[in-house]
Design a protein around this motif. Structure first.
Motif, PDB file in Angstrom:
ATOM      1  N   SER A  50       0.817  -1.215   0.000  1.00  0.00           N
ATOM      2  CA  SER A  50       0.000   0.000   0.000  1.00  0.00           C
ATOM      3  C   SER A  50       0.852   1.266   0.000  1.00  0.00           C
ATOM      4  O   SER A  50       0.736   2.096  -0.891  1.00  0.00           O
ATOM      5  CB  SER A  50      -0.932  -0.010   1.211  1.00  0.00           C
ATOM      6  OG  SER A  50      -1.733   1.140   1.242  1.00  0.00           O
ATOM      7  N   CYS A  51       1.728   1.411   0.996  1.00  0.00           N
ATOM      8  CA  CYS A  51       2.507   2.657   1.131  1.00  0.00           C
ATOM      9  C   CYS A  51       3.951   2.521   0.654  1.00  0.00           C
ATOM     10  O   CYS A  51       4.694   3.495   0.644  1.00  0.00           O
ATOM     11  CB  CYS A  51       2.473   3.153   2.568  1.00  0.00           C
ATOM     12  SG  CYS A  51       3.435   2.140   3.717  1.00  0.00           S
TER      13      CYS A  51
ATOM     14  N   GLU B  36       1.238  -0.291  10.060  1.00  0.00           N
ATOM     15  CA  GLU B  36       0.302   0.838  10.044  1.00  0.00           C
ATOM     16  C   GLU B  36      -0.820   0.623   9.035  1.00  0.00           C
ATOM     17  O   GLU B  36      -1.997   0.837   9.332  1.00  0.00           O
ATOM     18  CB  GLU B  36       1.039   2.151   9.752  1.00  0.00           C
ATOM     19  CG  GLU B  36       2.010   2.563  10.839  1.00  0.00           C
ATOM     20  CD  GLU B  36       3.364   1.844  10.746  1.00  0.00           C
ATOM     21  OE1 GLU B  36       3.726   1.318   9.663  1.00  0.00           O
ATOM     22  OE2 GLU B  36       4.068   1.800  11.775  1.00  0.00           O
ATOM     23  N   CYS B  37      -0.465   0.210   7.809  1.00  0.00           N
ATOM     24  CA  CYS B  37      -1.479  -0.009   6.779  1.00  0.00           C
ATOM     25  C   CYS B  37      -2.371  -1.202   7.117  1.00  0.00           C
ATOM     26  O   CYS B  37      -3.572  -1.188   6.854  1.00  0.00           O
ATOM     27  CB  CYS B  37      -0.817  -0.207   5.415  1.00  0.00           C
ATOM     28  SG  CYS B  37      -0.037   1.290   4.759  1.00  0.00           S
TER      29      CYS B  37
ATOM     30  N   LYS C  94      -3.156  -2.266  10.154  1.00  0.00           N
ATOM     31  CA  LYS C  94      -4.071  -1.833  11.211  1.00  0.00           C
ATOM     32  C   LYS C  94      -5.211  -1.018  10.618  1.00  0.00           C
ATOM     33  O   LYS C  94      -6.381  -1.235  10.955  1.00  0.00           O
ATOM     34  CB  LYS C  94      -3.322  -1.012  12.267  1.00  0.00           C
ATOM     35  CG  LYS C  94      -4.202  -0.580  13.431  1.00  0.00           C
ATOM     36  CD  LYS C  94      -3.384   0.161  14.472  1.00  0.00           C
ATOM     37  CE  LYS C  94      -4.237   0.597  15.642  1.00  0.00           C
ATOM     38  NZ  LYS C  94      -3.442   1.304  16.664  1.00  0.00           N
ATOM     39  N   GLU C  95      -4.903  -0.104   9.713  1.00  0.00           N
ATOM     40  CA  GLU C  95      -5.942   0.706   9.066  1.00  0.00           C
ATOM     41  C   GLU C  95      -6.912  -0.171   8.275  1.00  0.00           C
ATOM     42  O   GLU C  95      -8.118   0.054   8.299  1.00  0.00           O
ATOM     43  CB  GLU C  95      -5.320   1.766   8.155  1.00  0.00           C
ATOM     44  CG  GLU C  95      -4.784   2.957   8.903  1.00  0.00           C
ATOM     45  CD  GLU C  95      -5.845   3.680   9.730  1.00  0.00           C
ATOM     46  OE1 GLU C  95      -6.964   3.923   9.223  1.00  0.00           O
ATOM     47  OE2 GLU C  95      -5.563   3.986  10.903  1.00  0.00           O
TER      48      GLU C  95
ATOM     49  N   CYS D 273      -7.618  -3.301   8.877  1.00  0.00           N
ATOM     50  CA  CYS D 273      -8.439  -4.001   9.874  1.00  0.00           C
ATOM     51  C   CYS D 273      -9.540  -3.096  10.407  1.00  0.00           C
ATOM     52  O   CYS D 273     -10.698  -3.507  10.501  1.00  0.00           O
ATOM     53  CB  CYS D 273      -7.580  -4.493  11.037  1.00  0.00           C
ATOM     54  SG  CYS D 273      -6.611  -5.953  10.703  1.00  0.00           S
ATOM     55  N   ILE D 274      -9.169  -1.878  10.764  1.00  0.00           N
ATOM     56  CA  ILE D 274     -10.156  -0.926  11.291  1.00  0.00           C
ATOM     57  C   ILE D 274     -11.259  -0.708  10.274  1.00  0.00           C
ATOM     58  O   ILE D 274     -12.452  -0.750  10.615  1.00  0.00           O
ATOM     59  CB  ILE D 274      -9.476   0.402  11.687  1.00  0.00           C
ATOM     60  CG1 ILE D 274      -8.577   0.200  12.905  1.00  0.00           C
ATOM     61  CG2 ILE D 274     -10.516   1.493  11.937  1.00  0.00           C
ATOM     62  CD1 ILE D 274      -7.648   1.375  13.192  1.00  0.00           C
ATOM     63  N   ASP D 275     -10.886  -0.481   9.009  1.00  0.00           N
ATOM     64  CA  ASP D 275     -11.892  -0.235   7.963  1.00  0.00           C
ATOM     65  C   ASP D 275     -12.828  -1.430   7.797  1.00  0.00           C
ATOM     66  O   ASP D 275     -14.047  -1.274   7.717  1.00  0.00           O
ATOM     67  CB  ASP D 275     -11.214   0.075   6.626  1.00  0.00           C
ATOM     68  CG  ASP D 275     -10.502   1.413   6.622  1.00  0.00           C
ATOM     69  OD1 ASP D 275     -10.741   2.244   7.529  1.00  0.00           O
ATOM     70  OD2 ASP D 275      -9.696   1.640   5.692  1.00  0.00           O
TER      71      ASP D 275
ATOM     72  N   ASP E 298     -15.017  -1.819  11.023  1.00  0.00           N
ATOM     73  CA  ASP E 298     -16.040  -0.765  11.090  1.00  0.00           C
ATOM     74  C   ASP E 298     -17.164  -1.020  10.089  1.00  0.00           C
ATOM     75  O   ASP E 298     -18.343  -0.811  10.403  1.00  0.00           O
ATOM     76  CB  ASP E 298     -15.418   0.612  10.870  1.00  0.00           C
ATOM     77  CG  ASP E 298     -14.602   1.095  12.062  1.00  0.00           C
ATOM     78  OD1 ASP E 298     -14.666   0.464  13.145  1.00  0.00           O
ATOM     79  OD2 ASP E 298     -13.895   2.114  11.907  1.00  0.00           O
TER      80      ASP E 298
ATOM     81  N   ASP F  22      -7.733   1.362  18.967  1.00  0.00           N
ATOM     82  CA  ASP F  22      -8.486   1.765  17.782  1.00  0.00           C
ATOM     83  C   ASP F  22      -9.258   0.613  17.136  1.00  0.00           C
ATOM     84  O   ASP F  22     -10.049   0.836  16.247  1.00  0.00           O
ATOM     85  CB  ASP F  22      -7.614   2.456  16.729  1.00  0.00           C
ATOM     86  CG  ASP F  22      -6.965   3.720  17.262  1.00  0.00           C
ATOM     87  OD1 ASP F  22      -7.625   4.448  18.036  1.00  0.00           O
ATOM     88  OD2 ASP F  22      -5.789   3.957  16.931  1.00  0.00           O
TER      89      ASP F  22
END
Length: 120
Positions: free
Chosen positions: A11-12, A48-49, A51-52, A54-56, A59, A87
């Motif tokens: 991703s990044c 970091e990516c 975790k994001e 997973c959160i998305d 949610d 988070d």
């Protein structure tokens, strides 16, 4: 064990370490809920990516939950982990832990304390 590898985030494009050191010391990604299929494309993501992502995904899933659906939700059947992830399972507000709906769904029942984010 496969050992630690240096990978590049799909991703990044940041480099990061990935892999198991030993049976007792597994990769950092094993601390996260197993909610992705390997067939969903892409190579590994950096912490970091990941975790994001997973959160998305969590949610989006939580938005579909009604009190009736909460009783039979997918989170209940996931392997239990002792580690809570900021988070994903909780956030900190004025120095207090506030548990998110995912935490409650993993537990599988309402505790009766009128929690702010209780899905039951």
């Amino acid at each position: 064990m496969n050992g630690i590898k240096t990978k590049v985030c799909s991703s990044c494009e940041s480099p990061f370490s990935c892999g198991n050191i030993s049976v007792e010391n597994s990769c950092w990604c094993n601390d996260f809920p197993p909610i992705f299929n390997l067939s969903e494309g892409g190579d590994c993501l950096c912490p970091e990516c990941f975790k994001e992502a997973c959160i998305d995904k969590i949610d989006a899933y939580v938005e579909t939950i009604t009190p009736k659906k909460a009783l039979q939700n997918k989170a209940i059947s996931l392997p239990k982990t002792e580690k809570l992830i900021e988070d994903i399972d909780y956030y900190v507000e004025n120095g207090n832990y506030v548990f998110k709906p995912w935490f409650h769904l993993k537990r599988g029942t309402c505790c009766g304390n009128a929690c702010r984010h209780c899905p039951y």
